[in-house]
Design an enzyme around this catalytic site. Structure first.
Site, mmCIF file in Angstrom:
data_model
loop_
_atom_site.group_PDB
_atom_site.id
_atom_site.type_symbol
_atom_site.label_atom_id
_atom_site.label_comp_id
_atom_site.label_asym_id
_atom_site.label_seq_id
_atom_site.Cartn_x
_atom_site.Cartn_y
_atom_site.Cartn_z
ATOM 1 N N ARG A 46 39.275 38.352 47.976
ATOM 2 C CA ARG A 46 39.641 37.183 47.172
ATOM 3 C C ARG A 46 39.040 37.370 45.775
ATOM 4 N NH1 ARG A 46 35.204 35.993 46.267
ATOM 5 N NH2 ARG A 46 35.907 34.486 44.753
ATOM 6 N N GLY A 47 39.406 36.459 44.870
ATOM 7 C CA GLY A 47 38.958 36.608 43.488
ATOM 8 C C GLY A 47 40.037 37.374 42.731
ATOM 9 N N ALA A 48 40.445 36.833 41.598
ATOM 10 C CA ALA A 48 41.639 37.351 40.920
ATOM 11 C C ALA A 48 41.628 38.878 40.667
ATOM 12 C CB ALA A 48 41.865 36.564 39.634
ATOM 13 N N ARG A 89 49.446 35.341 47.851
ATOM 14 C CA ARG A 89 48.679 34.250 47.224
ATOM 15 C C ARG A 89 49.295 34.031 45.839
ATOM 16 N NH1 ARG A 89 42.388 33.708 47.342
ATOM 17 N NH2 ARG A 89 42.901 31.494 47.200
ATOM 18 N N GLN A 196 32.645 29.322 48.484
ATOM 19 C CA GLN A 196 32.422 30.656 47.895
ATOM 20 C C GLN A 196 31.100 30.705 47.116
ATOM 21 O OE1 GLN A 196 35.321 28.995 47.764
ATOM 22 N NE2 GLN A 196 37.090 30.338 47.603
ATOM 23 N N ASP A 237 41.937 32.242 37.394
ATOM 24 C CA ASP A 237 42.943 32.916 38.226
ATOM 25 C C ASP A 237 44.221 33.159 37.436
ATOM 26 O OD1 ASP A 237 41.029 31.345 40.117
ATOM 27 O OD2 ASP A 237 41.862 33.037 41.217
ATOM 28 N N ASN A 247 41.936 27.600 37.784
ATOM 29 C CA ASN A 247 40.752 28.193 38.431
ATOM 30 C C ASN A 247 40.437 27.375 39.676
ATOM 31 O OD1 ASN A 247 38.702 30.291 38.306
ATOM 32 N ND2 ASN A 247 37.242 28.625 38.059
ATOM 33 N N LYS A 248 39.433 27.835 40.406
ATOM 34 C CA LYS A 248 39.076 27.209 41.688
ATOM 35 C C LYS A 248 38.982 25.693 41.579
ATOM 36 C CE LYS A 248 38.757 28.742 44.842
ATOM 37 N NZ LYS A 248 39.958 28.705 45.708
HETATM 38 O O1 MRU Z 1 40.357 31.306 46.167
HETATM 39 P P1 MRU Z 1 39.520 32.402 45.577
HETATM 40 O O2 MRU Z 1 38.197 32.528 46.224
HETATM 41 O O3 MRU Z 1 40.275 33.700 45.485
HETATM 42 O O4 MRU Z 1 39.289 31.908 44.113
HETATM 43 C C1 MRU Z 1 38.570 32.677 43.204
HETATM 44 C C2 MRU Z 1 38.224 31.944 41.999
HETATM 45 O O5 MRU Z 1 38.572 30.828 41.793
HETATM 46 C C3 MRU Z 1 37.488 32.611 40.945
HETATM 47 O O6 MRU Z 1 36.934 31.676 40.138
HETATM 48 C C4 MRU Z 1 38.339 33.576 40.253
HETATM 49 O O7 MRU Z 1 39.207 34.355 40.934
HETATM 50 C C5 MRU Z 1 38.152 33.977 38.952
HETATM 51 S S1 MRU Z 1 37.062 35.188 38.454
HETATM 52 C C6 MRU Z 1 36.867 36.442 39.459
#
Ligand code: MRU
Length: 350
Positions: A46-48, A89, A196, A237, A247-248
């Site tokens: 996970r994470g962009a 996703r 997270q 994201d 973003n999250k």
């Molecule tokens: O749902 P996730 O855990 O994939 O979300 C990730 C985030 O929201 C992060 O803030 C993000 O991907 C940005 S920086 C790596």
């Protein structure tokens, strides 16, 4: 140790299984497209930016496993696989970016042998993963320069080495500032519902020896109002062409509270996260995940919510550009007017 990598012995994709952290550190091996899309949907990765690298290696896996005997039929298979990966996703644009980049670069070359196309796809995927680490290091250096010494920062979600191939975006800024000898203390938003922050960011900070306290998400406003906080650092994201940020979930409320208390709100994101094809945040698709993620809280052996409760679970929200103090990218720090400056910086090479 990269979060996502390519193992030529299978070949397979090797990744840290983030579902098991912080209790267990284990690698997952993904041998086909289906295993990859399941890993993405269940958030093993996970994470962009980490998703971007995983998507790129996924395309390489499809290329290696395909029995296509012509370049055209292999290209058709790759196009179909890219659509499937991208849809696993929807919010983080980095998967789309990585897949489109590889397909475009290889599409522009005159390739006559499918074996050559396979090699080119793999080379494109490796380049994306390698660049990610360099990009993060560059962003982190720009960001660390903005933090006073000592600093107290609030961080949301996980944007560290685990959310990228290595080092991280917003948390990469914290890592670099710490490496530079600055005294940084992080208030870690636990980040409901997948936690997270409490699970992954706290684990990463602990490994790196960076001091932190976990806070419940709704305590952030309290700390921002107490005038102790120097900056809020988040990742992204997807950033729309006008600077609206997906973003999250919870980022928007954090940005509002930072703005009300005149605390700088920095969004740390590589240029691969900017989507010029998306004019404003309203057009960014927001993933809505299983309500169970919200309802699965157990206290004293019982679920806290009444039986048969329903829940809503948007995984991301949109922070309007007016609440962002600056974007920290690998090409420099962007301040308003964002629409103009984003367009400008995306045109430059470095
Ligand atoms: O749902 P996730 O855990 O994939 O979300 C990730 C985030 O929201 C992060 O803030 C993000 O991907 C940005 S920086 C790596």
């Amino acid at each position: 140790m990269p979060t996502v990598s390519w193992d030529p012995t299978g070949p397979f994709i090797k990744m840290i299984d983030q579902r098991l952290l912080p209790h267990e550190f284990r690698f997952l091996e993904l041998h086909n497209l289906e295993e990859l899309t399941v890993a993405i949907k269940t958030m093993a990765v996970r994470g962009a930016p980490a998703l971007g690298a995983a998507a790129a290696y996924g395309l390489a896996l499809v290329a290696m496993q395909s029995s296509a005997e012509t370049v055209d039929s292999l290209r058709d298979e790759l196009d179909a696989a890219a659509t499937e990966i991208e849809q696993s996703r929807p919010t983080a644009v980095n998967m789309k970016w990585a897949l489109e980049r590889i397909l475009k670069e290889t599409g522009e070359k005159e390739i006559l042998d499918p074996e050559d196309l396979r090699a080119e796809i793999l080379a494109g995927a490796k380049a994306i993963a390698e660049e990610d680490v360099l990009t993060n290091r560059k962003m982190a250096a720009f960001g660390a320069a903005l933090l006073p010494d000592p600093s107290l920062v609030i961080h949301h979600c996980n944007t560290g080495a685990l959310a990228t191939v290595d080092h991280g975006t917003a948390l990469g800024v914290v890592r670099t500032a710490h490496e530079q000898g600055k005294q940084i203390h992080v208030l870690v938003d636990e980040t409901r519902p997948r936690l997270q922050g409490a699970r992954l960011t706290a684990w990463e900070l602990q490994q790196a020896g960076i001091p932190f306290d976990i806070i419940s998400d709704n305590a952030a406003g309290y700390f921002l109002a107490s005038a102790e906080v120097d900056a809020v650092l988040v990742g992204a994201d997807r950033v729309a062409a006008n600077g609206d940020v997906a973003n999250k979930i919870g980022t928007y409320m954090l940005a509002l509270a930072a703005n009300d208390n005149l605390v700088p709100f920095y969004c740390v994101a590589p240029t691969s996260t900017f989507d010029l094809a998306c004019p404003t945040g309203e057009l960014i698709p927001i993933e809505e995940r299983d309500p169970k993620e919200v309802l699965d809280i157990v206290q004293d052996g019982h679920p806290v919510a009444p039986q048969d409760s329903t829940a809503r679970n948007p995984a991301f929200d949109i922070t309007p550009n007016r609440l962002v103090t600056a974007f920290i990218t690998e090409r420099g720090v962007l301040r308003p007017p964002f629409a103009e400056n984003i367009r400008q910086i995306l045109k430059t090479k470095e």
